[in-house]
Each structure stands twice: as C-alpha cells, then as structure tokens.
Design a protein around this motif. Structure first.
Motif, PDB file in Angstrom:
ATOM      1  N   ARG A 190     -45.482 -66.768 -51.157  1.00 31.41           N
ATOM      2  CA  ARG A 190     -44.681 -67.582 -52.077  1.00 31.41           C
ATOM      3  C   ARG A 190     -44.861 -69.067 -51.783  1.00 31.41           C
ATOM      4  O   ARG A 190     -44.975 -69.897 -52.699  1.00 31.41           O
ATOM      5  CB  ARG A 190     -43.202 -67.191 -51.994  1.00 31.41           C
ATOM      6  CG  ARG A 190     -42.914 -65.828 -52.608  1.00 31.41           C
ATOM      7  CD  ARG A 190     -41.446 -65.501 -52.673  1.00 31.41           C
ATOM      8  NE  ARG A 190     -41.268 -64.234 -53.372  1.00 31.41           N
ATOM      9  CZ  ARG A 190     -41.252 -64.095 -54.704  1.00 31.41           C
ATOM     10  NH1 ARG A 190     -41.372 -65.186 -55.467  1.00 31.41           N
ATOM     11  NH2 ARG A 190     -41.105 -62.919 -55.259  1.00 31.41           N
ATOM     12  N   MET A 191     -44.927 -69.431 -50.511  1.00 29.45           N
ATOM     13  CA  MET A 191     -45.161 -70.831 -50.155  1.00 29.45           C
ATOM     14  C   MET A 191     -46.523 -71.292 -50.654  1.00 29.45           C
ATOM     15  O   MET A 191     -46.657 -72.374 -51.249  1.00 29.45           O
ATOM     16  CB  MET A 191     -45.063 -70.992 -48.635  1.00 29.45           C
ATOM     17  CG  MET A 191     -45.219 -72.434 -48.140  1.00 29.45           C
ATOM     18  SD  MET A 191     -46.934 -72.978 -47.948  1.00 29.45           S
ATOM     19  CE  MET A 191     -47.456 -71.993 -46.553  1.00 29.45           C
TER      20      MET A 191
ATOM     21  N   GLN B 188     -46.238 -71.612 -54.526  1.00 28.34           N
ATOM     22  CA  GLN B 188     -45.340 -72.633 -55.051  1.00 28.34           C
ATOM     23  C   GLN B 188     -45.714 -74.040 -54.606  1.00 28.34           C
ATOM     24  O   GLN B 188     -45.629 -74.989 -55.396  1.00 28.34           O
ATOM     25  CB  GLN B 188     -43.905 -72.310 -54.630  1.00 28.34           C
ATOM     26  CG  GLN B 188     -43.361 -71.032 -55.269  1.00 28.34           C
ATOM     27  CD  GLN B 188     -42.075 -70.540 -54.621  1.00 28.34           C
ATOM     28  OE1 GLN B 188     -41.500 -71.201 -53.753  1.00 28.34           O
ATOM     29  NE2 GLN B 188     -41.618 -69.349 -55.038  1.00 28.34           N
ATOM     30  N   GLN B 189     -46.132 -74.204 -53.341  1.00 32.07           N
ATOM     31  CA  GLN B 189     -46.420 -75.545 -52.842  1.00 32.07           C
ATOM     32  C   GLN B 189     -47.857 -75.991 -53.085  1.00 32.07           C
ATOM     33  O   GLN B 189     -48.118 -77.190 -53.239  1.00 32.07           O
ATOM     34  CB  GLN B 189     -46.104 -75.619 -51.347  1.00 32.07           C
ATOM     35  CG  GLN B 189     -44.625 -75.481 -51.019  1.00 32.07           C
ATOM     36  CD  GLN B 189     -44.340 -75.766 -49.541  1.00 32.07           C
ATOM     37  OE1 GLN B 189     -45.071 -76.502 -48.883  1.00 32.07           O
ATOM     38  NE2 GLN B 189     -43.273 -75.166 -49.034  1.00 32.07           N
ATOM     39  N   PHE B 190     -48.797 -75.043 -53.118  1.00 31.25           N
ATOM     40  CA  PHE B 190     -50.201 -75.411 -53.229  1.00 31.25           C
ATOM     41  C   PHE B 190     -50.882 -74.836 -54.470  1.00 31.25           C
ATOM     42  O   PHE B 190     -52.077 -75.046 -54.665  1.00 31.25           O
ATOM     43  CB  PHE B 190     -50.953 -74.977 -51.969  1.00 31.25           C
ATOM     44  CG  PHE B 190     -50.450 -75.639 -50.722  1.00 31.25           C
ATOM     45  CD1 PHE B 190     -50.859 -76.928 -50.383  1.00 31.25           C
ATOM     46  CD2 PHE B 190     -49.539 -75.010 -49.889  1.00 31.25           C
ATOM     47  CE1 PHE B 190     -50.386 -77.548 -49.235  1.00 31.25           C
ATOM     48  CE2 PHE B 190     -49.064 -75.623 -48.737  1.00 31.25           C
ATOM     49  CZ  PHE B 190     -49.480 -76.911 -48.425  1.00 31.25           C
TER      50      PHE B 190
ATOM     51  N   HIS C  68     -56.091 -79.943 -49.057  1.00 28.58           N
ATOM     52  CA  HIS C  68     -54.990 -79.836 -48.111  1.00 28.58           C
ATOM     53  C   HIS C  68     -55.432 -79.014 -46.891  1.00 28.58           C
ATOM     54  O   HIS C  68     -56.166 -78.030 -47.015  1.00 28.58           O
ATOM     55  CB  HIS C  68     -53.791 -79.149 -48.760  1.00 28.58           C
ATOM     56  CG  HIS C  68     -53.161 -79.959 -49.850  1.00 28.58           C
ATOM     57  ND1 HIS C  68     -52.393 -81.077 -49.604  1.00 28.58           N
ATOM     58  CD2 HIS C  68     -53.190 -79.826 -51.204  1.00 28.58           C
ATOM     59  CE1 HIS C  68     -51.970 -81.594 -50.746  1.00 28.58           C
ATOM     60  NE2 HIS C  68     -52.436 -80.855 -51.734  1.00 28.58           N
TER      61      HIS C  68
ATOM     62  N   SER D 210     -47.604 -77.279 -38.430  1.00 30.36           N
ATOM     63  CA  SER D 210     -46.774 -76.608 -39.443  1.00 30.36           C
ATOM     64  C   SER D 210     -46.779 -75.116 -39.151  1.00 30.36           C
ATOM     65  O   SER D 210     -47.525 -74.353 -39.790  1.00 30.36           O
ATOM     66  CB  SER D 210     -47.311 -76.883 -40.846  1.00 30.36           C
ATOM     67  OG  SER D 210     -47.369 -78.265 -41.101  1.00 30.36           O
TER      68      SER D 210
ATOM     69  N   VAL E 229     -41.907 -70.960 -42.160  1.00 27.86           N
ATOM     70  CA  VAL E 229     -41.795 -70.616 -43.578  1.00 27.86           C
ATOM     71  C   VAL E 229     -40.809 -69.451 -43.724  1.00 27.86           C
ATOM     72  O   VAL E 229     -40.985 -68.418 -43.066  1.00 27.86           O
ATOM     73  CB  VAL E 229     -43.167 -70.217 -44.168  1.00 27.86           C
ATOM     74  CG1 VAL E 229     -43.035 -69.780 -45.621  1.00 27.86           C
ATOM     75  CG2 VAL E 229     -44.151 -71.389 -44.040  1.00 27.86           C
TER      76      VAL E 229
END
Length: 562
Positions: free
Chosen positions: A78-79, A82-84, A158, A165, A170
């Motif tokens: 999901r990360m 949604q983020q990338f 990225h 990180s 997450v």
C-alpha cells in the motif's frame, strides 16, 4: 526420434489426483499444465495465511510468522502504491543482501502486479549501472552498504535506504490493494551474462516462478508416495538459507518454495563461513541444508566443527557444483543423523524452472550425468542444422516448457536467437542423451562455476583487454579444492621487457576488481607475448591454452602453441 520428455507414473497424476494434468494454450502454444494450480504469486501469498503463527523467516533477532509477514506485505504494498505510484508493469529494483526486508519487498512488489528487479548484490557500480539503464526501474530499494557503492551514479528516481527509512516503520495492514494479475504477466527480472559479456535482463512471468514451485512440489509428493506417505503428512522443515535471493536458487527456492511448503527459512547473512552456519544450525535446530559450491569442504575443514550440536539436521543436499565422494563420505560421518543426498539439477535463468535433475542412488550410479527430464518439461539434442541427434551424439541442448522466460527485456534480437517458432529454448550448452539421462559437455560450456556463482570469461577478458599493458587475453577455469573452479587469466603483454610478475599480477587484479565483482578476479595468471592460439575461424583455442598452463605456476611466462 521423438524428443525426450518426462512420463512419470504416479497416482498423483490421475484425473482425480492432486497433480492431474490438462493441456492449455500458453503464449500461443499448447503445453501440459497442472490442472489445480495457483495463477499468480499473489495467490500463493494469500495461501500462506493457512500456516498462521508458524515462523516463515528468521533473520538474526528478527522472527516473522506467516501471518505477520502477510500483514507487513499488505502495508508495504500500500505504501509503494500510494506514495510512489507503483502499479502493474512498473519495475522496482532491489539491491541488498539476503534479509527479511528483501523478501517482504519482493512479495509487496509482485502483489501489485509490478516487476521486482533483482540486482546482484556482488555488483560494482559499473555492473549495476548497466543493469539499471537496461531495466529502467521506477524505484530503488536497498541497504546502506550496497547503495553506498552507487554514490557517483545519478539515478533519476526515488531511492529508499532501509537504514534511513526502515521497512518496519511502515504500518502493517490487513488487505492487499485490489489488483488483477494474469499468469503470463511479468513478475521478476533476473540478470544473466551471455556471449557478449554484458548482463541480459531475463523477464519471468508469474507462471514461470510458480512452475518452479509446483514441479518441485510434485517431486516431493512423488518421493513421499514412493515411501507410502502423502504430501499432507510432511513435517515442516527448518531450512538454512544460504542461496542469494538475486539468483533463482534463492528467490524461487528459499522465498517461494519454502513459503508454499510452510517451511521456516533461517537466513545466513553476509559471506558464508562454516562456523557461522554451524552456529545457526545449533541455535535454530535447522533440519535441512543445501550446501552450495565449496561449502562442503569448508565445513569439513572447520576446526570448530565438533563444538556445535548439529543433531537436528535430517537432510543435507547439494547444489551448484558436483560433490566428491570424499566430501560426501566426510559429511555422512560428521552428521550421522542427516541423510546426505547427492543431487544435481540442470537449468538456467532463462529456463526458470529446472528441466532436468535427479538425486540419491540414481545420481550415485550415474556419476557425471545431469539427470532425467522433470515433469512438464521436454528436451531435445539438436545438431548445427537443427536436426535431432540420436542417443549418444553431442549437440546443443534445447528445452521446452510453459515456464521459460518471457523474453530478454528490451532485446528482441537476443530473444529471437534463443527461441524457435514453437518456444523451444536453446540453452547454448552442449550435451547428449544416454539411457534416458542428460550428460552436459562441460568443456563446451565457456563458463566458470565458482561456489555456485556463474562467471562468464568474456566479461573478464573484456576488462583485461582494456588495460594499456594488455594486447589480448583468455580466461579459463582452474580447478579449486574449495570453490570447485576459479578463473585463471592468460595475458598477452604489450611489452615483455618490463615484465615483473608480482607487480603485474597485482596491477591487473586491481584493474579487474575495480570493474567487476570480487569473485570474478582471476586467481591464477600466465603471461605471453605471442598471440593467443586460434582456429581457422578465429576462435581462441582455450583447450590449447589449458594444455600450455598445466605445467606452469601462476605468474609464469609461458610459450603458446600456434
């Protein structure tokens, strides 16, 4: 004669059996398939929930169960989405050592219908750069040690450093993003070297990766059937994970097959050492270990061997290189509770699954053979005109299955060179069929196998030939008691009058090491001023070079026959 294909006799294959077969069209061609099968890695991921709180992977002090792993994958996918903006068909590169994060990232990427690009963790900056430019990923995930090698590269994307990180930061989730995935959608890119010496990107489908898993599940089930047992009665194994995830053996063997079987993988991080492996076996009560390459001799030579309790070991198998009877005998003596089973398989990154293999007494009775054709695979030996060879005659090995690679990424010409119009795949290797067994002519295979790592001589030759003191070079395989084989270089010098073997070997070793991974640096050096021996078509006669070096010592000046 008809091509050689597998025709196993088993109740497992009956119409009502768990491995019943059906003919289906795959990429425009008819193939036999297992009727009851997973259709994507996402389906396989979901099936692992049935193992609940059983441990899936142990990585030092980190231990994750199948349920915990699924929740982490749901959150990380999901990360990524949604983020990338990672979605179907996007490529995400992973450049890291074997660690739990590698595994979770792989499952997260493929569950989105995206493509996991497995970068070789040994690569130098230059080798990585070639693979990066070739595959053009949208995102790079990795560990600090490897990402630090890329400081001089300008990556227009990225980059997630797991030390900066942490994946664990997450939030986990309960469900995956909703995505539809077809069996023949791409799932993975692995890299292989070819005759050009540059890595080619092998694009592999969900069907291909699952084919590796399912054919191996059938082989396990057939072995248990022969003993009067069922696959359901199999006890989960604790496996020592030593194969790198960027290789098919580690990716499909440790990450996927172990998951499908409900096993636990105990990761051995970093370079292999016998003492480190024995410590993990004792601490985690490991039951199963596949020794790759020179691990067997290294274990037997370990001074601390008797200090560890390895009584939990029940199965020791071998892969990556032939095993000597001396090593096999020694391991049986030192690990009396383990069934030491010599085995071998034949395949490549392009074949994805393992088309040929065997083990146990069959292997012992046929030393030097590579095995019998596995279920759902076909094999032919063809001559230079494309005609099938009779038994006993050498020719090029061709294999066919629904699991072969989709293509070489962004290289249509190379793809067309290895596939015929029925999706038979030319392996590039030479061999013969005798009594239903495949025998690979290792001398015809211009590849060096160092502790299960493939080394293509032309890569090293290209690097050496770029040095100002070198006119030309040839790299050959030198037998080694631990690693099986190591590279040896025969170098034709531009100026013999300044010949200083110690200085020159150090200089050239550094030169190769600056451009290629450490395991590719030659360990034996021979020097000459006359041209390399060649045949009428200009091909270097490496057997003649091997003959000339047999009585020489590393660093010697040798005379090459013309």
């Amino acid at each position: 004669m008809p091509h050689l294909e597998s025709q196993p006799e088993s109740q497992l294959l009956t119409e009502d059996g768990p491995f019943s077969l059906v003919e289906e069209t795959v990429l425009g061609h008819k193939f036999l398939q297992f009727r009851n099968r997973k259709k994507s890695l996402r389906e396989l991921l979901l099936s692992g929930l049935s193992f609940g709180d059983r441990e899936y992977m142990v990585d030092g002090d980190v231990r994750i169960t199948y349920e915990e792993h699924y929740a982490l994958v749901c959150g990380y996918s999901r990360m990524l989405s949604q983020q990338f903006g990672i979605g179907s068909g996007d490529r995400v590169a992973i450049f890291a050592e074997n660690r739990v994060e590698w595994c979770i990232a792989f499952w997260s990427v493929t569950a989105l219908g995206a493509v996991a690009v497995a970068m070789n963790g040994w690569w130098t900056e230059a080798e990585f750069d070639h693979a990066w430019r070739l595959s053009q990923p949208k995102l790079l995930l990795g560990d600090r040690k490897r990402l630090d090698r890329l400081r001089d590269l300008k990556l227009d994307t990225h980059v997630i450093d797991w030390e900066e990180s942490p994946l664990w930061d997450v939030p986990s989730a309960k469900t995956l993003p909703d995505v539809e995935i077809d069996e023949d959608d791409p799932a993975v890119i692995l890299f292989t070297s070819g005759t050009t010496g540059r890595s080619k990107a092998v694009l592999i489908s969900h069907r291909g990766e699952l084919g590796f898993v399912q054919t191996n599940q059938f082989n396990v089930a057939r072995g248990m059937e022969a003993a009067g047992l069922s696959l359901e009665s199999r006890q989960p194994a604790k496996i020592l994970g030593v194969a790198p995830f960027f290789h098919m053996s580690g990716l499909a063997g440790h990450i996927l097959f172990s998951y499908a079987m409900g096993d636990t993988v105990v990761l051995l991080r970093g370079r292999f050492s016998a003492e480190k492996a024995l410590h993990l076996i004792e601490r985690e009560r490991v039951t199963t270990w596949t020794l790759l390459g020179g691990m067997g001799p290294m274990v037997l030579e370990c001074d601390a061997l008797d200090q560890f309790d390895c009584s939990s070991l029940r199965s020791i198998t071998f892969g990556g290189a032939p095993i000597s009877e001396f090593v096999l005998k020694g391991l049986r003596e030192r690990f009396p509770n383990a069934q030491c089973t010599p085995s071998i398989g034949y395949g490549s990154t392009e074949t994805v699954s393992v088309p040929v293999g065997f083990g146990g007494q069959d292997f012992i009775d046929n030393p030097g053979a590579t095995g019998r054709v596995n279920i759902l695979h076909e094999l032919q030996i063809r001559d230079t005109e494309g005609r099938e060879c009779p038994p006993g005659k050498n020719g090029q090995i061709w294999v066919r299955s629904p699991f072969s690679m989709l293509e070489y990424w962004d290289n249509t010409a190379a793809t067309q060179e290895v596939f015929d119009d029925r999706r038979w795949l030319a392996t590039g290797d030479v061999g013969r069929i005798e009594s239903g067994l495949l025998w690979v002519n290792s001398r015809a295979r211009d590849m060096i196998l160092r502790s299960a790592e493939n080394i293509y001589p032309v890569e090293i030759e290209n690097r050496l030939d770029a040095h100002p003191d070198v006119i030309e070079s040839a790299v050959i395989a030198i037998e080694h008691p631990i690693h099986g084989q190591v590279p040896g270089a025969c170098v034709v010098l531009r100026d013999a009058e300044v010949f200083d073997p110690k200085r020159l070997t150090d200089t050239l070793a550094r030169w190769v090491g600056d451009g290629l991974a450490p395991f590719k640096v030659p360990e034996h050096w021979y020097f000459a001023t006359t041209p390399l021996p060649r045949n009428a078509s200009g091909k270097v006669l490496k057997q003649e070079i091997e003959r000339c070096t047999q009585s020489a010592t590393s660093g010697d000046f040798i005379v090459l026959s013309q």
